[in-house]
Design a protein around this motif. Structure first.
Motif, PDB file in Angstrom:
ATOM      1  N   GLN A   1      -5.523   5.461  -2.198  1.00 34.72           N
ATOM      2  CA  GLN A   1      -4.248   5.947  -2.730  1.00 34.72           C
ATOM      3  C   GLN A   1      -3.130   4.940  -2.509  1.00 34.72           C
ATOM      4  N   ASP A   2      -3.402   3.838  -1.818  1.00 33.59           N
ATOM      5  CA  ASP A   2      -2.372   2.812  -1.600  1.00 33.59           C
ATOM      6  C   ASP A   2      -1.764   2.376  -2.940  1.00 33.59           C
ATOM      7  N   HIS A   3      -0.446   2.210  -2.947  1.00 30.95           N
ATOM      8  CA  HIS A   3       0.268   1.815  -4.174  1.00 30.95           C
ATOM      9  C   HIS A   3      -0.368   0.613  -4.861  1.00 30.95           C
ATOM     10  N   HIS A   4      -0.756  -0.382  -4.070  1.00 30.75           N
ATOM     11  CA  HIS A   4      -1.470  -1.512  -4.673  1.00 30.75           C
ATOM     12  C   HIS A   4      -2.351  -2.207  -3.650  1.00 30.75           C
ATOM     13  N   THR A   5      -3.489  -2.680  -4.121  1.00 32.31           N
ATOM     14  CA  THR A   5      -4.293  -3.614  -3.329  1.00 32.31           C
ATOM     15  C   THR A   5      -4.340  -4.964  -4.043  1.00 32.31           C
ATOM     16  N   LEU A   6      -3.730  -5.007  -5.231  1.00 34.15           N
ATOM     17  CA  LEU A   6      -3.795  -6.208  -6.073  1.00 34.15           C
ATOM     18  C   LEU A   6      -2.524  -6.256  -6.920  1.00 34.15           C
ATOM     19  N   PHE A   7      -1.936  -7.441  -7.020  1.00 33.51           N
ATOM     20  CA  PHE A   7      -0.743  -7.632  -7.848  1.00 33.51           C
ATOM     21  C   PHE A   7      -0.842  -9.023  -8.446  1.00 33.51           C
ATOM     22  N   PHE A   8      -0.346  -9.147  -9.685  1.00 33.47           N
ATOM     23  CA  PHE A   8      -0.380 -10.452 -10.343  1.00 33.47           C
ATOM     24  C   PHE A   8       1.029 -10.920 -10.675  1.00 33.47           C
ATOM     25  N   ILE A   9       1.217 -12.223 -10.599  1.00 30.37           N
ATOM     26  CA  ILE A   9       2.468 -12.851 -11.004  1.00 30.37           C
ATOM     27  C   ILE A   9       2.131 -13.923 -12.032  1.00 30.37           C
ATOM     28  N   GLN A  10       2.847 -13.889 -13.169  1.00 30.59           N
ATOM     29  CA  GLN A  10       2.523 -14.832 -14.236  1.00 30.59           C
ATOM     30  C   GLN A  10       3.120 -16.202 -13.950  1.00 30.59           C
ATOM     31  N   THR A  11       2.279 -17.236 -14.046  1.00 29.99           N
ATOM     32  CA  THR A  11       2.712 -18.615 -13.791  1.00 29.99           C
ATOM     33  C   THR A  11       1.963 -19.548 -14.739  1.00 29.99           C
ATOM     34  N   PRO A  12       2.382 -20.816 -14.795  1.00 30.52           N
ATOM     35  CA  PRO A  12       1.570 -21.804 -15.528  1.00 30.52           C
ATOM     36  C   PRO A  12       0.190 -21.956 -14.868  1.00 30.52           C
ATOM     37  N   PRO A  13      -0.811 -22.443 -15.653  1.00 31.62           N
ATOM     38  CA  PRO A  13      -2.185 -22.531 -15.137  1.00 31.62           C
ATOM     39  C   PRO A  13      -2.337 -23.381 -13.876  1.00 31.62           C
TER      40      PRO A  13
ATOM     41  N   ASP B   1      -1.667   9.063  -6.743  1.00 34.88           N
ATOM     42  CA  ASP B   1      -2.919   9.489  -7.373  1.00 34.88           C
ATOM     43  C   ASP B   1      -2.767   9.367  -8.891  1.00 34.88           C
ATOM     44  N   ASP B   2      -3.722   9.897  -9.615  1.00 32.86           N
ATOM     45  CA  ASP B   2      -3.726   9.683 -11.066  1.00 32.86           C
ATOM     46  C   ASP B   2      -2.614  10.452 -11.790  1.00 32.86           C
ATOM     47  N   GLU B   3      -1.893  11.346 -11.071  1.00 30.75           N
ATOM     48  CA  GLU B   3      -0.772  12.070 -11.682  1.00 30.75           C
ATOM     49  C   GLU B   3       0.460  11.185 -11.829  1.00 30.75           C
ATOM     50  N   TRP B   4       0.466  10.070 -11.144  1.00 30.75           N
ATOM     51  CA  TRP B   4       1.652   9.185 -11.104  1.00 30.75           C
ATOM     52  C   TRP B   4       1.873   8.506 -12.460  1.00 30.75           C
ATOM     53  N   THR B   5       3.136   8.462 -12.883  1.00 28.17           N
ATOM     54  CA  THR B   5       3.497   7.745 -14.108  1.00 28.17           C
ATOM     55  C   THR B   5       4.100   6.392 -13.723  1.00 28.17           C
ATOM     56  N   PRO B   6       3.509   5.299 -14.196  1.00 30.31           N
ATOM     57  CA  PRO B   6       4.011   3.970 -13.801  1.00 30.31           C
ATOM     58  C   PRO B   6       5.468   3.753 -14.211  1.00 30.31           C
ATOM     59  N   ARG B   7       6.196   3.115 -13.312  1.00 27.61           N
ATOM     60  CA  ARG B   7       7.568   2.707 -13.616  1.00 27.61           C
ATOM     61  C   ARG B   7       7.536   1.247 -14.080  1.00 27.61           C
ATOM     62  N   GLU B   8       8.611   0.824 -14.706  1.00 29.70           N
ATOM     63  CA  GLU B   8       8.690  -0.574 -15.126  1.00 29.70           C
ATOM     64  C   GLU B   8      10.105  -1.079 -14.907  1.00 29.70           C
TER      65      GLU B   8
ATOM     66  N   PHE C   1      -9.360   0.111 -12.131  1.00 37.42           N
ATOM     67  CA  PHE C   1      -8.091   0.118 -11.400  1.00 37.42           C
ATOM     68  C   PHE C   1      -7.035   0.847 -12.242  1.00 37.42           C
ATOM     69  N   LYS C   2      -6.019   1.418 -11.573  1.00 36.12           N
ATOM     70  CA  LYS C   2      -4.873   2.037 -12.250  1.00 36.12           C
ATOM     71  C   LYS C   2      -3.639   1.169 -12.028  1.00 36.12           C
ATOM     72  N   VAL C   3      -2.795   1.071 -13.066  1.00 36.11           N
ATOM     73  CA  VAL C   3      -1.500   0.414 -12.901  1.00 36.11           C
ATOM     74  C   VAL C   3      -0.546   1.427 -12.281  1.00 36.11           C
ATOM     75  N   THR C   4      -0.004   1.131 -11.108  1.00 32.93           N
ATOM     76  CA  THR C   4       0.955   2.069 -10.501  1.00 32.93           C
ATOM     77  C   THR C   4       2.372   1.784 -10.980  1.00 32.93           C
ATOM     78  N   ASP C   5       2.755   0.519 -11.065  1.00 28.62           N
ATOM     79  CA  ASP C   5       4.083   0.123 -11.537  1.00 28.62           C
ATOM     80  C   ASP C   5       3.973  -1.270 -12.124  1.00 28.62           C
ATOM     81  N   ARG C   6       5.025  -1.663 -12.874  1.00 26.67           N
ATOM     82  CA  ARG C   6       5.032  -3.003 -13.449  1.00 26.67           C
ATOM     83  C   ARG C   6       6.366  -3.691 -13.215  1.00 26.67           C
ATOM     84  N   LEU C   7       6.329  -4.939 -12.799  1.00 31.90           N
ATOM     85  CA  LEU C   7       7.520  -5.777 -12.803  1.00 31.90           C
ATOM     86  C   LEU C   7       7.420  -6.691 -14.015  1.00 31.90           C
ATOM     87  N   GLY C   8       8.333  -6.500 -14.970  1.00 28.52           N
ATOM     88  CA  GLY C   8       8.309  -7.292 -16.201  1.00 28.52           C
ATOM     89  C   GLY C   8       8.449  -8.766 -15.887  1.00 28.52           C
ATOM     90  N   ASN C   9       7.805  -9.610 -16.671  1.00 29.12           N
ATOM     91  CA  ASN C   9       7.773 -11.067 -16.488  1.00 29.12           C
ATOM     92  C   ASN C   9       7.053 -11.470 -15.214  1.00 29.12           C
TER      93      ASN C   9
END
Lengths: 318, 111
Positions: free
Chosen positions: A198-210, A277-284, A179-187
């Motif tokens: 080419q969809d921006h995301h099919t998967l996203f994670f959010i950090q939480t307690p277990p 595509d793979d030319e994209w530079t992830p934003r944060e 998988f490629k990281v397209t963008d990141r939301l900090g925290n």
């Protein structure tokens, strides 16, 4: 690895009847339903599958009690299934299924299945708009909206999971599955795009307690913002509970409208996501309401401007 | 001043009902009848603090009718105490709403 995206999500639920009613009202087609559960399909055959919580055919539940029990990934071909199986077999048990698919768990214990995708190709127009300065997309005498306009979910877009270890989640999907990281939301976490879309995301994670580990939401793509607004309005009017939206996300540019559900997670309508595509530079950007959406609305009942008729209106001579 | 919301005997045992909004604030509450007693909480999951809990009008309970379930992330709460026992709001509790059943059988909101 030519992974396309989720073909299906399988849930072990508390209330089959409630979930069947809900998924049908949301707009999925109840392709097969009985007392044990059912399969609810979008137009391309991607689906939500429900079973009873205690169904022995399901992988064991996460300790958090999350109802999502399996993510079924569609991949391009048998060689990709084989390649994923070989890669994961390096450090974990891989179950090879009679139908040619494989199953294994990710580094957080989420059960995954990989299969040659069973999506049906779609050949449908997207939303067409007319804008001054640009060639008309919708021709003369073609209307843009009517009250009963079809607005059905087209394809399973993405799944979002709560996980305690964002770095581990990202590394597994990037280093092991390509998988490629397209963008990141900090925290919060990374937006992830597998190589077969080419969809921006099919998967996203959010950090939480277990204790929250599990599915936060899943989303189906609609044919455009108008379909999203129509489907959401119909869902709301049928008594379902809006959670967030309608609005438009910044990262991915997708329109969104989230609803509560009896599947233990939110269910989203989404439309008009960016392609990369793979030319994209992830934003944060740090996770915040400002970073999360370009705009947000809240629904209100239909209304129209007007006033009382002028004096004498309706009398002879007027 | 007490506002009459409904009658207690309109509710079946194991049934929930959403009520409000109250005081023009937009805040909603819900009531549950269980074992002949009335329980009332604000319709706000303590996970985020202010988000609505049902998945459809009046749909606040699990299939067995013995737990309150938040339809955001599936957190489950004891009906009698409002305490979260599993899921996203673990360690937190629902906030009781000032709603009670009178001796005459009316369900009232106490301002």
């Amino acid at each position: 690895m030519n992974i396309i995206g989720p073909d299906a999500l399988v849930f072990g639920v508390d209330d089959i009847d409630a979930c069947a009613t809900y998924l049908t009202a949301y707009g999925l087609n109840p392709a097969s339903v009985d007392a044990k559960g059912g399969r609810f399909e979008a137009l391309d055959g991607t689906a939500i599958v429900i079973r009873r919580r205690g169904d022995p055919s399901l992988p064991p539940p996460l300790e958090s009690g999350s109802m999502m029990r399996l993510i079924v990934y569609g991949v391009a071909d048998r060689a990709t299934v084989q390649a994923v199986g070989d890669e994961l077999a390096r450090d974990r048990q891989v179950q090879r299924l009679a139908d040619g698919g494989i199953e294994a768990v990710d580094d957080h214990g989420f059960p995954l299945r990989f299969q040659v995708t069973n999506r049906r190709p779609l050949d449908l127009p997207g939303e067409r708009i007319n804008a001054p300065g640009a060639p008309a997309q919708r021709g003369v005498n073609h209307i843009g909206v009517w009250q009963d306009m079809p607005a059905k979910p087209r394809t399973l877009s993405h799944v979002v999971c709560f996980v305690p270890d964002i770095a581990a989640a990202e590394q597994f999907y990037v280093n092991r599955l390509g998988f490629k990281v397209t963008d990141r939301l900090g925290n919060a976490g990374p937006f992830l795009r597998p190589a077969g879309t080419q969809d921006h995301h099919t998967l996203f994670f959010i950090q939480t307690p277990p204790h929250m580990k599990g599915c936060e939401h899943f989303a189906f793509h609609m044919g455009g913002p108008t379909e999203l607004m129509l489907a959401g309005t119909r869902f709301l009017k049928a008594g379902y509970q809006s959670f967030w939206g309608p609005g438009r996300h910044k990262f991915g540019s997708n329109w969104f409208w989230y609803f509560n559900s009896p599947l233990g997670c939110h269910v989203e309508y989404d439309a008009d996501m960016d392609l990369h595509d793979d030319e994209w530079t992830p934003r944060e950007a740090p996770m915040s309401p400002e970073a999360s959406q370009a705009f947000l609305f809240e629904h209100r009942e239909k209304w129209a401007p007007g006033g009382p008729p002028p004096p004498g209106a309706g009398k002879p001579g007027h | 001043m007490a506002e009459i919301l409904c009658r207690f005997d309109e509710l079946r045992d194991g049934e929930a009902r959403g009520l409000g909004p109250f005081d023009g604030s937009g805040a909603k509450a819900f009531i549950v009848r269980r074992h002949g007693r009335l329980f009332a909480y604000w319709d706000a999951c303590p996970h985020y603090g202010d988000t609505p809990m049902a998945w459809r009008t009046n749909a606040y309970l699990n299939a067995a009718g013995d737990r309150i379930v938040c339809a955001s992330h599936g957190a489950e709460f004891e009906i009698e105490t409002g305490r979260c026992v599993v899921g996203a709001a673990l360690g937190k509790s629902l906030t009781p709403a000032p709603i009670e059943a009178t001796q005459e059988g009316a369900v009232v909101f106490n301002r």
